[in-house]
Design a protein around this motif. Structure first.
Motif, PDB file in Angstrom:
ATOM      1  N   CYS A 169       0.786  -1.228   0.000  1.00 19.72           N
ATOM      2  CA  CYS A 169       0.000   0.000   0.000  1.00 19.72           C
ATOM      3  C   CYS A 169       0.821   1.283   0.000  1.00 19.72           C
ATOM      4  CB  CYS A 169      -0.943   0.016   1.200  1.00 19.72           C
ATOM      5  SG  CYS A 169      -2.000  -1.424   1.252  1.00 19.72           S
ATOM      6  N   VAL A 189      12.122   5.348 -14.860  1.00 16.65           N
ATOM      7  CA  VAL A 189      11.186   6.369 -14.415  1.00 16.65           C
ATOM      8  C   VAL A 189      11.844   7.289 -13.380  1.00 16.65           C
ATOM      9  CG1 VAL A 189       9.117   5.064 -14.910  1.00 16.65           C
ATOM     10  CG2 VAL A 189      10.184   4.842 -12.669  1.00 16.65           C
ATOM     11  N   VAL A 191      13.694   6.577 -10.695  1.00 15.13           N
ATOM     12  CA  VAL A 191      13.835   6.187  -9.295  1.00 15.13           C
ATOM     13  C   VAL A 191      15.134   5.411  -9.143  1.00 15.13           C
ATOM     14  CG1 VAL A 191      12.830   4.902  -7.387  1.00 15.13           C
ATOM     15  CG2 VAL A 191      11.343   6.065  -9.008  1.00 15.13           C
TER      16      VAL A 191
ATOM     17  N   LEU B  99      -0.435   0.049 -11.688  1.00 15.12           N
ATOM     18  CA  LEU B  99       0.773   0.457 -10.959  1.00 15.12           C
ATOM     19  C   LEU B  99       1.934   0.676 -11.923  1.00 15.12           C
ATOM     20  CD1 LEU B  99       0.850  -1.565  -7.620  1.00 15.12           C
ATOM     21  CD2 LEU B  99       0.703   0.905  -7.947  1.00 15.12           C
ATOM     22  N   LEU B 103       3.970   4.072 -12.414  1.00 18.59           N
ATOM     23  CA  LEU B 103       5.273   3.769 -11.813  1.00 18.59           C
ATOM     24  C   LEU B 103       6.112   5.052 -11.711  1.00 18.59           C
ATOM     25  CD1 LEU B 103       6.677   1.096 -10.918  1.00 18.59           C
ATOM     26  CD2 LEU B 103       7.954   1.203 -13.034  1.00 18.59           C
ATOM     27  N   GLY B 104       6.537   5.350 -10.505  1.00 17.36           N
ATOM     28  CA  GLY B 104       7.358   6.542 -10.316  1.00 17.36           C
ATOM     29  C   GLY B 104       6.555   7.801 -10.053  1.00 17.36           C
ATOM     30  N   ILE B 105       5.259   7.791 -10.421  1.00 15.53           N
ATOM     31  CA  ILE B 105       4.411   8.965 -10.153  1.00 15.53           C
ATOM     32  C   ILE B 105       3.148   8.498  -9.445  1.00 15.53           C
ATOM     33  CG2 ILE B 105       5.226  10.449 -12.019  1.00 15.53           C
ATOM     34  CD1 ILE B 105       2.725   9.398 -13.602  1.00 15.53           C
ATOM     35  N   GLU B 106       3.328   7.518  -8.535  1.00 17.38           N
ATOM     36  CA  GLU B 106       2.190   6.930  -7.842  1.00 17.38           C
ATOM     37  C   GLU B 106       1.366   8.012  -7.143  1.00 17.38           C
ATOM     38  OE1 GLU B 106       5.319   6.020  -7.485  1.00 17.38           O
ATOM     39  OE2 GLU B 106       5.516   3.904  -8.018  1.00 17.38           O
ATOM     40  N   ARG B 108      -0.974   9.266  -4.166  1.00 22.30           N
ATOM     41  CA  ARG B 108      -1.049   8.887  -2.763  1.00 22.30           C
ATOM     42  C   ARG B 108      -2.129   9.654  -2.029  1.00 22.30           C
ATOM     43  NH1 ARG B 108       5.002   9.304  -0.673  1.00 22.30           N
ATOM     44  NH2 ARG B 108       4.997  11.051  -2.114  1.00 22.30           N
ATOM     45  N   ILE B 111       0.197   8.690   3.440  1.00 25.81           N
ATOM     46  CA  ILE B 111       1.371   7.918   3.075  1.00 25.81           C
ATOM     47  C   ILE B 111       0.995   6.686   2.256  1.00 25.81           C
ATOM     48  CG2 ILE B 111       2.800   8.690   5.012  1.00 25.81           C
ATOM     49  CD1 ILE B 111       2.129   5.817   6.199  1.00 25.81           C
ATOM     50  N   LEU B 112      -0.299   6.405   2.161  1.00 27.42           N
ATOM     51  CA  LEU B 112      -0.710   5.190   1.440  1.00 27.42           C
ATOM     52  C   LEU B 112      -1.012   5.495  -0.024  1.00 27.42           C
ATOM     53  CD1 LEU B 112      -3.004   3.493   4.093  1.00 27.42           C
ATOM     54  CD2 LEU B 112      -0.567   3.179   3.682  1.00 27.42           C
ATOM     55  N   LEU B 113      -0.928   4.433  -0.853  1.00 31.56           N
ATOM     56  CA  LEU B 113      -1.238   4.579  -2.272  1.00 31.56           C
ATOM     57  C   LEU B 113      -2.730   4.816  -2.457  1.00 31.56           C
ATOM     58  CD1 LEU B 113       0.793   1.567  -3.697  1.00 31.56           C
ATOM     59  CD2 LEU B 113       1.360   3.981  -3.943  1.00 31.56           C
ATOM     60  N   LYS B 115      -5.045   3.711  -4.629  1.00 35.23           N
ATOM     61  CA  LYS B 115      -5.216   2.744  -5.722  1.00 35.23           C
ATOM     62  C   LYS B 115      -6.427   3.071  -6.582  1.00 35.23           C
ATOM     63  CE  LYS B 115      -2.944  -1.024  -3.317  1.00 35.23           C
ATOM     64  NZ  LYS B 115      -2.976  -2.403  -2.872  1.00 35.23           N
TER      65      LYS B 115
END
Lengths: 301, 504
Positions: A169, A189, A191, B99, B103-106, B108, B111-113, B115
């Motif tokens: 998560c 990307v 990172v 995801l 990737l890399g620009i998730e 949030r 602090i959690l994603l 989704k």
């Protein structure tokens, strides 16, 4: 023998033996997810055990001891990071070297501080406290095992939950998995794989540190040379069999803990040569790994 | 004409002295599809890597919308609205599509994603650009064409204005290519500017508005796609006229050199090779065609002794099973493997070491190598096959085309009776393709049996004497009249839409 297995203390002891192995499995899991194998978990636990025992003794505080144990674990992992990530040495070989280094440095420190002794029984650790939940701990069979344990048991449960949440998560979890599964994708990307792996190794070091601290500050009460005796490796094996799933790895570690306790506790109960009983945990590791490898192979076809 | 990007006098010199770009220039207009054409080693990939910040130019400037910019990393490029779809996908198989897209620009929440937000946005992007991708599916389970879509979605999620695609059609069938082109046109009409790196002439003509041609690190011309013929384009690329057609006379098949009887190769789920029987004769080029992963590679690997099988596979009269690769090679089999980087060459070694790695011939005495003789032989081979490099040059310094020439030189110099050529010209420039084709045809005329595995339609149709089309592990068509078969028809067989009845 059946009485022994069914007794209230049996489950409690199994869990007690499993705690350091579960910590080691967690440490191994986070580093493997990030794509770097940290087989120096064994050595890091040992150094953490020394640091925790001595620092808690001299400071008179288990909190200080625990902090130093975790720091020692992290330091050992940073040595691995230095060798494997910066100097690009093979992580496996570096890990072996660091394990050898750890057993040496532990003895050196204990002998240096305690005038040539190989254990710190003359300078007992300040123990991490036991926690007892009233009422719940009176539940038959499982009550004592789960609700009347060392504080580190509950920290361990928190660590497992932390791992599950971290990996599934959070952004860091995605970064760690990407660094492990497809490092080029991570770099593509923007990172940094190196940065991610260092962070993973810091977490790994903290967990290995907690495992080491449990041995010298909760289980035995002092450091003794060779006290880790393969528990780090058992954790690594448990993690491998759990195939990267935290809870599954934890359950396999629990199984190893049971066998580990069986080997020690069984000596008083069973009329069986203890030399053979002592080989049991290692034999178990070997057999389960073989079963695991065969199952994996069959799955791949 | 509204110029959005301009690269001026770009020179890239690597530390080892290799000059990848020399004074190259490139400009892009808003809302166009622009091809960068050129042979392998012409410097087109390097130029694009510089644009995307993956490489730094030694000299030269980049202007974006009239302002000079320094693109020091892919991250900076992304921020400037430049996106790149790599030829080798940068996808994490184990993570779901959404995801990978983020990737890399998730996104949030705390602090959690977040989704849900990522799934929703992926879904919307898919709908907007007509891409049939399931946001929740693990990337590893998607076929190649959809994985490519995920890469494009990744770039779109970063709000890229300029999208660079590196040889996007290399892995696609004609139908999938058309679908991709349709989507690229939607993107263009939506205001995106698209750059595709390619050396396929037909595609440039079909899809692009303008073409920048590169040769030996320089830009040699910018043309409107509508104004040039394929022939003119290839002359610009190569510098001299190259025959696109393979010059060959009808085949005269002789006796059987290899045959497969009811071969079965198990796989996870379904059979990789399902009861396949065929034979190859001396003096013919037999093509095993198919979309990647439909069994043609496995059929070739059975013959080279790389994988186990049930049934019977005979190479030059001997059953392959239970024999080492060495034994089979000694019978007279040569193998040009699909992947020149890992299987075809030793990347750590020199050209000479790569050339002698399979066979010393009679150049040994008392178990010691006769180095002078071997060296002469290597130098001869390098000359014969027109490899640009000295015998002591590390092979890793060569371009893809030259590297492949080394593999081909080694394999074809053994006077083989059977050649298994697995994608022999993949990612190789026009000049080298013509050269490799010519060599294969001349060996065929000398009575060598050739098995060609290829995903490149025009290669399949121009080089083969007979085609077997594989679909889901089975042979679905045998084409003997290659000259009168269209790419579309071949594509329909490859996708399993059409099927030829046995014996027809």
């Amino acid at each position: 023998m059946l009485d022994w297995v069914l007794s209230e203390s049996f489950l409690m002891n199994v869990i007690a033996y499993a705690i350091p192995i579960i910590f080691a499995a967690c440490a191994s899991l986070i580093s493997n997810k990030a794509g770097i194998s940290a087989i120096n978990i064994e050595g890091a636990m040992s150094v953490a055990a020394v640091a925790g025992a001595l620092m808690s003794h001299f400071s008179g505080s288990w909190i200080v001891g625990l902090a130093f144990a975790m720091t020692a674990g992290v330091l050992m992992m940073m040595l691995l990071a230095l060798a494997a990530l910066w100097l690009r040495a093979d992580s496996f070989l570096s890990g072996i070297a660091l394990n050898t280094f750890a057993s040496g440095i532990c003895l050196l420190i204990v002998k240096g501080v305690l005038n040539g002794r190989t254990d710190s029984s003359t300078a007992p650790s300040v123990m991490v406290p036991q926690v007892r939940f009233p009422l719940l701990s009176d539940v038959p069979v499982v009550g004592k095992a789960i609700f009347s344990q060392n504080l580190l048991f509950y920290i361990m449960l928190a660590v497992l939950a932390f791992l599950v949440v971290l990996l599934n998560c959070t952004k860091l979890g995605v970064q760690i998995k990407t660094a492990g599964y497809h490092p080029e994708a991570s770099e593509s990307v923007g990172v940094s794989v190196k940065r991610t792996r260092v962070i993973a190794l810091v977490i790994c070091g903290v967990m290995a540190g907690l495992g080491g601290a449990y041995l010298s500050m909760a289980n035995l009460g002092y450091f003794s040379a060779g006290m880790v005796s393969g528990r780090g490796f058992m954790g690594i094996a448990a993690e491998a069999m759990g195939a990267g799933a935290p809870i599954k790895a934890g359950l396999f570690a629990l199984l190893f803990g049971a066998v580990d306790y069986f080997a020690v506790g069984g000596q008083t109960v069973l009329s069986f040569p203890y030399e053979l009983l002592n080989t049991l945990p290692y034999l178990m590791t070997l057999i389960t790994l073989i079963i695991y490898a065969t199952a994996q192979k069959r799955k791949k076809g | 004409m509204n110029e959005v990007l301009c690269m001026k006098n770009i020179t890239k010199r690597y530390e080892n002295g290799v000059l990848a770009n020399e004074n190259a220039s490139f400009s892009l207009c808003k809302g166009e599809i622009h091809a960068i054409a050129g042979e392998n080693g012409a410097g087109k990939s390097t130029l694009m890597k510089i644009l995307f910040g993956a490489e730094q130019p030694t000299e030269g400037v980049i202007e974006l919308s009239g302002k000079q910019v320094k693109i020091t990393s892919p991250k900076v490029a992304t921020r400037l609205g430049i996106g790149m779809v790599y030829q080798h996908f940068m996808l994490v198989d184990e993570l779901p599509v959404y995801l990978n897209v983020f990737l890399g620009i998730e996104k949030r929440r705390g602090i959690l994603l977040d989704k849900q937000a990522m799934i929703r946005e992926t879904y919307e992007l898919c709908r907007k650009y007509d891409m049939p991708v399931d946001p929740m599916a693990p990337c590893g389970e998607l076929p190649v064409s959809l994985r490519q879509k995920v890469e494009i979605l990744k770039v779109l999620a970063r709000k890229a204005e300029i999208i660079i695609l590196d040889e996007p059609t290399a892995v696609l069938t004609p139908q999938e290519t058309e679908q991709l082109f349709r989507q690229l046109r939607i993107l263009r009409n939506d205001g995106h500017t698209i750059v595709i790196i390619t050396h396929k002439l037909k595609e440039m003509k079909m899809l692009c508005d303008r073409i920048t041609v590169m040769r030996q690190g320089r830009t040699v011309g910018v043309v409107n796609a509508a104004d040039v013929t394929e022939q003119q384009l290839s002359e610009l690329m190569v510098g001299n006229a190259v025959l696109l057609k393979v010059n060959k006379s009808p085949a005269h098949p002789g006796k059987i050199v290899a045959e497969m009887q009811k071969a079965v190769v198990p796989g996870s789920g379904r059979l990789r090779l399902d009861n396949v029987s065929f034979s190859v004769r001396a003096g013919e080029i037999l093509c095993l065609a198919g979309v990647e992963g439909n069994g043609q590679q496995q059929a070739a690997e059975c013959m080279t002794g790389q994988i186990a099988y049930q049934g019977s596979v005979k190479v030059l009269g001997q059953e392959v099973s239970g024999r080492s690769v060495r034994t089979i090679r000694n019978l007279g089999m040569a193998h040009i493997p699909e992947d020149r980087m890992t299987m075809g060459t030793d990347q750590q070694a020199s050209l000479h070491e790569n050339l002698i790695s399979v066979d010393f011939g009679s150049n040994t005495r008392l178990g010691f190598l006769r180095n002078k003789k071997l060296r002469l032989r290597s130098e001869q081979q390098l000359m014969d096959f027109g490899v640009k490099g000295q015998y002591h040059t590390p092979i890793a310094l060569l371009s893809g085309g030259n590297m492949q020439k080394v593999v081909v030189a080694r394999e074809l110099s053994q006077s083989p009776k059977l050649i298994i050529a697995d994608q022999p010209t993949r990612g190789v420039d026009v000049g080298a393709i013509a050269f490799i084709h010519e060599k294969l045809v001349s060996l065929r005329d000398k009575g060598c049996g050739i098995v060609l595995v290829s995903a490149d339609m025009s290669e399949v149709l121009s080089l083969s004497d007979r085609i077997l089309v594989f679909h889901e592990g089975q042979i679905v068509a045998e084409i003997t009249d290659v000259g009168n078969t269209s790419e579309q028809q071949l594509g329909r067989y490859m996708l399993g839409i059409d099927r030829m009845e046995a014996g027809s």
